[in-house]
Design a protein around this motif. Structure first.
Motif, short mmCIF file in Angstrom:
data_model
loop_
_atom_site.label_atom_id
_atom_site.label_comp_id
_atom_site.label_asym_id
_atom_site.label_seq_id
_atom_site.Cartn_x
_atom_site.Cartn_y
_atom_site.Cartn_z
N ASN A 37 3.07 -91.88 -108.40
CA ASN A 37 2.72 -92.38 -109.72
C ASN A 37 1.25 -92.16 -110.02
O ASN A 37 0.86 -91.83 -111.12
N ARG A 38 0.42 -92.37 -109.00
CA ARG A 38 -1.02 -92.17 -109.18
C ARG A 38 -1.39 -90.70 -109.05
O ARG A 38 -2.51 -90.31 -109.34
N GLN A 39 -0.45 -89.87 -108.62
CA GLN A 39 -0.67 -88.45 -108.37
C GLN A 39 -1.70 -88.24 -107.27
O GLN A 39 -2.47 -87.28 -107.30
N ASN A 50 -3.74 -92.64 -113.72
CA ASN A 50 -2.93 -91.55 -113.22
C ASN A 50 -3.64 -90.22 -113.42
O ASN A 50 -4.05 -89.87 -114.52
N ILE A 51 -3.76 -89.47 -112.33
CA ILE A 51 -4.64 -88.31 -112.31
C ILE A 51 -4.21 -87.22 -113.30
O ILE A 51 -5.05 -86.65 -113.99
N LEU A 52 -2.92 -86.93 -113.37
CA LEU A 52 -2.50 -85.85 -114.27
C LEU A 52 -2.87 -86.17 -115.72
O LEU A 52 -3.40 -85.32 -116.44
N ALA A 94 9.54 -82.03 -105.95
CA ALA A 94 9.99 -81.24 -107.10
C ALA A 94 9.44 -81.82 -108.40
O ALA A 94 9.01 -81.08 -109.31
N TYR A 95 9.45 -83.15 -108.48
CA TYR A 95 8.89 -83.81 -109.66
C TYR A 95 7.39 -83.56 -109.76
O TYR A 95 6.86 -83.24 -110.84
N LEU A 96 6.69 -83.68 -108.63
CA LEU A 96 5.24 -83.48 -108.63
C LEU A 96 4.88 -82.06 -109.02
O LEU A 96 3.92 -81.82 -109.76
N TYR A 125 9.55 -87.61 -115.76
CA TYR A 125 8.95 -86.41 -116.37
C TYR A 125 8.91 -86.54 -117.88
O TYR A 125 7.93 -86.18 -118.53
N ARG A 126 9.99 -87.08 -118.46
CA ARG A 126 10.00 -87.28 -119.91
C ARG A 126 8.94 -88.28 -120.33
O ARG A 126 8.34 -88.15 -121.40
N ARG A 127 8.70 -89.31 -119.50
CA ARG A 127 7.65 -90.28 -119.82
C ARG A 127 6.28 -89.60 -119.84
O ARG A 127 5.43 -89.89 -120.67
#
Length: 447
Positions: A37-39, A50-52, A94-96, A125-127
């Motif tokens: 979540n925090r990337q 969150n980093i992204l 895969a999500y990351l 991902y949609r969020r």
């Protein structure tokens, strides 16, 4: 009952929740989903958001994406080193990969890669796309090349900017204004201080390039210069800073910056730094006090009744200020629904039914400068109630909710539950300690 430290709670509340597990909380230990979540923390200043999201929206100046791209590349390796042996790593990775592709210049995740995401990660991902879209990032088609980038709103563009090609001073200041707004909406205190320092160090170069030559300092004291310094002051001191010496059109531009911040901070789930949130609460309180007219009803009948108040961070069953206000005063009730009940009475008093550990104080409705009015109520630890609020004796919780006037009118006819969202601020010995968002709905009307 366990009590969350202020530091831990602040860190948790400053994040968007994209993919946290139901067991994650400010009190729980490290986990793969927390790191995801925090990337993953790969930058000393990126410990609270969150980093992204920060990477795309605010981390680098518009002309320099190199450091941001290097951080995302390093992030993938660090996540693999830490969690490659954990159950569920393949789905998480895969999500990351899909998320990081949004911030890299290469292609976005392919349709096949997105179809293969686990359902919970597809929702996450949609969020991510939704939050980026809220800040003007055009959606990238699956597999399309390019880096997600926010679109700037018109804050101070001139009529000539629509027909003049190339850069102008108003285009440059408009891009900078948007960067300030995004930083104040999603950055932490370090991000605000960093941008303020950067702008201060680049002031001479910026003004010389866009406003006037260095000879004789033609730009010093100009309206553009006053506006530039007002943005620095806004980053440093929040909305209470004000803007002195500005004339139109730059006074209007500054008003648009403030309006954008009010929209984001007042009615959305945007995380905010403690500095921004504290200044917002103080500024808004003073502003709305001046807007009251002689005939204003502070305790309107259509808001009288029992409200169910839910904390947005319902993943925190052990967070004492929330748990103490549940009907049983224990963490289980807060975890079960995150709901407490507050009775707002016609005489302006507030009561917490069936709870002797805390007492309701006063409530009132203040007019807003836009369609959003402000409903405030407070609760305080009752005498002999122990450490019900998870803090020092006399700790107080101040709830500030935002009521849409149009929704109030509609609810009178439809009889649907009136809803609002707002912010919860903890006050100890006069010091405001911003906590989290809450939502509330009117479940029992007195009329």
């Amino acid at each position: 009952m366990q009590t969350a430290s202020t530091e831990a709670v602040a860190q948790y509340f400053d994040e968007f929740d994209f993919c946290l597990d139901s067991m994650d909380s400010a009190l729980s230990g490290p986990s793969m989903t927390k790191a995801l979540n925090r990337q993953v923390e790969v930058h000393p200043n990126l410990t609270k958001t969150n980093i992204l999201i920060k990477n795309v929206l605010i981390l680098n100046s518009p002309e320099d994406h190199g450091p941001a791209e290097r951080e995302l590349t390093g992030l993938l390796g660090k996540f693999e080193t830490a969690y490659a042996t954990e159950p569920g790593y393949a789905e998480a990775r895969a999500y990351l990969d899909a998320v990081c592709a949004l911030g890299l210049p290469g292609p976005a995740a392919s349709p096949a890669a997105l179809d293969a995401l686990a359902p919970n990660y597809m929702q996450a991902y949609r969020r991510v796309l939704s939050v980026l879209g809220d800040f003007g990032c055009a959606p990238l088609a699956p597999g399309a090349a390019g880096r997600a980038a926010p679109a700037d709103a018109d804050i101070c563009l001139s009529v000539l900017d629509a027909i003049v090609e190339g850069h102008t001073k108003t285009k440059a200041l408009n891009a900078l204004s948007n960067r300030v707004v995004r930083t104040m909406c999603v950055g932490n205190d370090d991000d605000l201080a960093c941008l303020a320092r950067e702008m201060g160090s680049k002031r001479t170069a910026f003004m010389t390039k866009w406003v006037g030559g260095a000879q004789g300092g033609e730009w010093e004291g100009s309206q553009e210069d006053v506006y530039y310094q007002a943005l620095i002051e806004l980053l440093s001191n929040g909305l209470t800073a004000g803007a002195r010496g500005l004339r139109n059109p730059w006074a209007n531009a500054y008003a648009r910056v403030v309006a954008a911040l009010v929209r984001e901070l007042g009615a959305r789930r945007t995380p905010a730094s403690s500095r921004v949130l504290t200044s917002f609460v103080t500024w808004e309180s003073e502003l709305r006090r001046t807007l009251r007219s002689a005939g204003w009803d502070e305790n309107p009948l259509d808001l009288v009744g029992v409200w169910a108040v839910g904390d947005d961070m319902d993943l925190l069953p052990d967070y004492a200020p929330v748990a103490a206000l549940s009907s049983g005063g224990g963490g289980g009730a807060a975890a079960a629904g995150g709901m407490l009940r507050v009775m707002l009475k016609r005489d302006g008093s507030a009561e917490i039914p069936d709870n002797g550990r805390v007492k309701g104080l006063r409530w009132r409705l203040d007019p807003g400068p836009t369609h959003l009015d402000t409903l405030r109520f407070e609760v305080r630890q009752a005498a002999g109630g122990g450490d019900a609020l998870g803090g020092e004796e006399g700790a107080l919780l101040s709830y500030t909710g935002y009521v849409d006037r149009g929704a109030r009118i509609e609810a009178r006819f439809s009889r649907r539950p009136l809803k609002m969202t707002g912010r919860l601020t903890r006050v100890v010995r006069g010091e405001q300690r911003p906590s989290t968002r809450f939502s509330m709905r009117l479940v029992e009307r007195e009329d």
